[in-house]
Design a protein around this motif. Structure first.
Motif, mmCIF file in Angstrom:
data_model
loop_
_atom_site.group_PDB
_atom_site.id
_atom_site.type_symbol
_atom_site.label_atom_id
_atom_site.label_comp_id
_atom_site.label_asym_id
_atom_site.label_seq_id
_atom_site.Cartn_x
_atom_site.Cartn_y
_atom_site.Cartn_z
ATOM 1 N N LEU A 250 0.804 -1.224 0.000
ATOM 2 C CA LEU A 250 0.000 0.000 0.000
ATOM 3 C C LEU A 250 0.835 1.271 0.000
ATOM 4 N N GLU A 251 2.135 1.156 0.100
ATOM 5 C CA GLU A 251 2.992 2.321 -0.098
ATOM 6 C C GLU A 251 3.055 2.690 -1.575
ATOM 7 N N ARG A 252 2.890 1.682 -2.442
ATOM 8 C CA ARG A 252 3.089 1.883 -3.877
ATOM 9 C C ARG A 252 1.845 1.641 -4.718
ATOM 10 N N GLN A 253 0.840 0.969 -4.162
ATOM 11 C CA GLN A 253 -0.349 0.592 -4.930
ATOM 12 C C GLN A 253 -1.611 1.040 -4.216
ATOM 13 N N GLY A 254 -2.700 1.092 -4.979
ATOM 14 C CA GLY A 254 -3.982 1.453 -4.404
ATOM 15 C C GLY A 254 -4.677 0.254 -3.788
ATOM 16 N N LEU A 255 -5.575 0.521 -2.870
ATOM 17 C CA LEU A 255 -6.320 -0.516 -2.176
ATOM 18 C C LEU A 255 -7.111 -1.383 -3.156
ATOM 19 N N ARG A 256 -7.792 -0.757 -4.086
ATOM 20 C CA ARG A 256 -8.605 -1.491 -5.062
ATOM 21 C C ARG A 256 -7.729 -2.373 -5.950
ATOM 22 N N ASP A 257 -6.606 -1.838 -6.389
ATOM 23 C CA ASP A 257 -5.727 -2.602 -7.267
ATOM 24 C C ASP A 257 -5.235 -3.880 -6.601
ATOM 25 N N ILE A 258 -4.963 -3.802 -5.313
ATOM 26 C CA ILE A 258 -4.474 -4.984 -4.593
ATOM 27 C C ILE A 258 -5.598 -5.974 -4.328
ATOM 28 N N TRP A 259 -6.725 -5.479 -3.833
ATOM 29 C CA TRP A 259 -7.840 -6.363 -3.457
ATOM 30 C C TRP A 259 -8.391 -7.126 -4.672
ATOM 31 N N LEU A 260 -8.353 -6.491 -5.832
ATOM 32 C CA LEU A 260 -8.886 -7.118 -7.049
ATOM 33 C C LEU A 260 -7.763 -7.538 -7.999
ATOM 34 N N SER A 261 -6.587 -7.786 -7.462
ATOM 35 C CA SER A 261 -5.431 -8.143 -8.280
ATOM 36 C C SER A 261 -5.543 -9.568 -8.822
ATOM 37 N N ASP A 262 -4.752 -9.842 -9.841
ATOM 38 C CA ASP A 262 -4.696 -11.192 -10.411
ATOM 39 C C ASP A 262 -4.196 -12.198 -9.386
ATOM 40 N N ARG A 263 -3.267 -11.784 -8.526
ATOM 41 C CA ARG A 263 -2.730 -12.703 -7.507
ATOM 42 C C ARG A 263 -3.811 -13.106 -6.528
ATOM 43 N N MET A 264 -4.647 -12.167 -6.130
ATOM 44 C CA MET A 264 -5.748 -12.506 -5.235
ATOM 45 C C MET A 264 -6.770 -13.404 -5.937
ATOM 46 N N LEU A 265 -6.978 -13.182 -7.206
ATOM 47 C CA LEU A 265 -7.882 -14.056 -7.962
ATOM 48 C C LEU A 265 -7.358 -15.486 -7.960
ATOM 49 N N ASP A 266 -6.058 -15.653 -8.168
ATOM 50 C CA ASP A 266 -5.475 -16.998 -8.166
ATOM 51 C C ASP A 266 -5.700 -17.695 -6.820
ATOM 52 N N VAL A 267 -5.459 -16.963 -5.740
ATOM 53 C CA VAL A 267 -5.639 -17.514 -4.399
ATOM 54 C C VAL A 267 -7.103 -17.878 -4.174
ATOM 55 N N ARG A 268 -7.984 -16.960 -4.523
ATOM 56 C CA ARG A 268 -9.415 -17.191 -4.294
ATOM 57 C C ARG A 268 -9.957 -18.341 -5.135
ATOM 58 N N ARG A 269 -9.478 -18.457 -6.369
ATOM 59 C CA ARG A 269 -9.951 -19.537 -7.230
ATOM 60 C C ARG A 269 -9.660 -20.899 -6.589
ATOM 61 N N ALA A 270 -8.450 -21.057 -6.073
ATOM 62 C CA ALA A 270 -8.081 -22.326 -5.447
ATOM 63 C C ALA A 270 -8.901 -22.589 -4.185
ATOM 64 N N LEU A 271 -8.986 -21.586 -3.318
ATOM 65 C CA LEU A 271 -9.692 -21.780 -2.051
ATOM 66 C C LEU A 271 -11.194 -21.946 -2.253
ATOM 67 N N ALA A 272 -11.733 -21.332 -3.293
ATOM 68 C CA ALA A 272 -13.150 -21.485 -3.587
ATOM 69 C C ALA A 272 -13.482 -22.926 -3.956
ATOM 70 N N LYS A 273 -12.503 -23.621 -4.521
ATOM 71 C CA LYS A 273 -12.688 -25.029 -4.903
ATOM 72 C C LYS A 273 -12.326 -25.982 -3.770
ATOM 73 N N GLY A 274 -11.931 -25.421 -2.629
ATOM 74 C CA GLY A 274 -11.506 -26.265 -1.516
ATOM 75 C C GLY A 274 -10.109 -26.819 -1.689
ATOM 76 N N ASP A 275 -9.318 -26.205 -2.579
ATOM 77 C CA ASP A 275 -7.959 -26.660 -2.831
ATOM 78 C C ASP A 275 -7.002 -25.927 -1.911
ATOM 79 N N ARG A 276 -6.492 -26.631 -0.905
ATOM 80 C CA ARG A 276 -5.539 -26.043 0.035
ATOM 81 C C ARG A 276 -4.164 -26.706 -0.074
ATOM 82 N N THR A 277 -3.850 -27.206 -1.225
ATOM 83 C CA THR A 277 -2.605 -27.950 -1.378
ATOM 84 C C THR A 277 -1.373 -27.059 -1.474
ATOM 85 N N SER A 278 -1.553 -25.771 -1.754
ATOM 86 C CA SER A 278 -0.415 -24.861 -1.842
ATOM 87 C C SER A 278 -0.069 -24.305 -0.466
#
Length: 316
Positions: A250-278
């Motif tokens: 948050l020193e360099r990026q906006g709150l919205r950009d981080i919360w809706l980032s591609d990295r968060m999408l990757d994490v959410r996609r896995a956890l939404a499927k119940g995949d906790r293997t990572s």
């Protein structure tokens, strides 16, 4: 209200219901849920890497695993975070907890005043061991803008009377403080009050440690809560004590950009499927579905609507 002499299960259930009420109020206050940022119910701030305790159920019990460090969030970063929340007109609560003891930050009262100035109607809360509390400090915190004060009772039920007297002497308003059982064996469900900090705790004496295989279930934490570290790093989950997945800063990026980032999408996609293997989810014993259901549905709907998830890829 302030919690008096109750049994362990009543302590646990009372705070759970309090959290559910806060979540319901968040969405009622937010109005339209068309904006995916509405899913952000809580921003947890880790403002200091200092703690005056070494509890058996915390990674800090072993300084080789989690050393005490005099690292603290600056007022400038606090101002930036509060400004971002205000600019987005978010109704999320601001929580001081994280990995250290908030009251060890020498400018904590100023931090409260700064956030309250930017966010006059947001809930501001803190969790503390209570070791640095006295009636004068309690009054000071409320006057600075604190909404709720939660004391984690780490030593045992005998602490209750001491703190009840302290809050009474401070004239603390009923409903704005809670005493929470956090001593070993305070409850049977360690995943609710105590957890293994994404596998970083190994305390077999209290039946708390790494799990043999990943849980096969969803987790809603990254759908409704953001953890901001002392230096502005945003961790994907507040239970990631090893800081394995940093999704932005948050020193360099906006709150919205981080919360809706591609990295968060990757994490959410896995956890939404119940995949906790990572890692670190593979070692975490938190069930993670007691809260965040509405945030989960909101974000999944957003992703499908914008073509980021295929319809039916994740059941809603």
């Amino acid at each position: 209200m302030g919690v008096g002499a109750r049994g362990p299960s009543e302590f646990r259930d009372a705070h759970l219901e309090h959290r559910k009420a806060q979540e319901n109020a968040h969405f009622a206050d937010a109005g339209s849920v068309a904006d995916p940022m509405t899913s952000l119910v809580s921003i947890e701030l880790n403002i200091t890497e200092l703690c005056n305790r070494k509890c058996v159920f915390c990674p800090r019990v072993d300084p080789n695993v989690y050393p005490n460090r005099n690292l603290n969030m600056t007022l400038e970063l606090v101002d930036r975070i509060a400004t971002e929340v205000a600019r987005e007109n978010l109704k999320c609560r601001i929580s001081f907890s994280g990995f250290g003891e908030p009251l060890l930050h020498t400018e904590f009262t100023q931090i409260l005043k700064l956030i309250r100035a930017h966010l006059p109607s947001n809930t501001i809360e803190m969790k503390t061991s209570g070791d640095r509390l006295d009636p004068a400090k309690i009054s000071e915190l409320y006057e600075a803008g604190l909404t709720y004060l939660y004391v984690n009772l780490y030593d045992g039920p005998e602490q209750r009377a001491w703190f009840e007297t302290m809050f009474a002497d401070a004239g603390a308003e009923d409903g704005r403080w809670r005493l929470r059982p956090h001593w070993p064996d305070a409850t049977e469900d360690f995943g609710l009050t105590l957890n293994n900090r994404s596998g970083m705790v190994n305390a077999p004496a209290i039946r708390l440690g790494p799990i043999s295989e990943p849980l096969r279930m969803r987790c809603h934490y990254p759908f409704y809560k953001m953890l901001v570290d002392w230096n502005g790093d945003v961790l994907f989950c507040s239970n990631d004590w090893g800081r394995e997945i940093v999704v932005g800063n948050l020193e360099r990026q906006g709150l919205r950009d981080i919360w809706l980032s591609d990295r968060m999408l990757d994490v959410r996609r896995a956890l939404a499927k119940g995949d906790r293997t990572s890692s670190p989810c593979s070692r975490c014993n938190v069930h993670g579905v007691l809260h965040g259901g509405e945030s989960f549905n909101l974000l999944m709907t957003h992703y499908v609507r914008h073509g980021l998830l295929a319809p039916g890829e994740v059941p809603i």
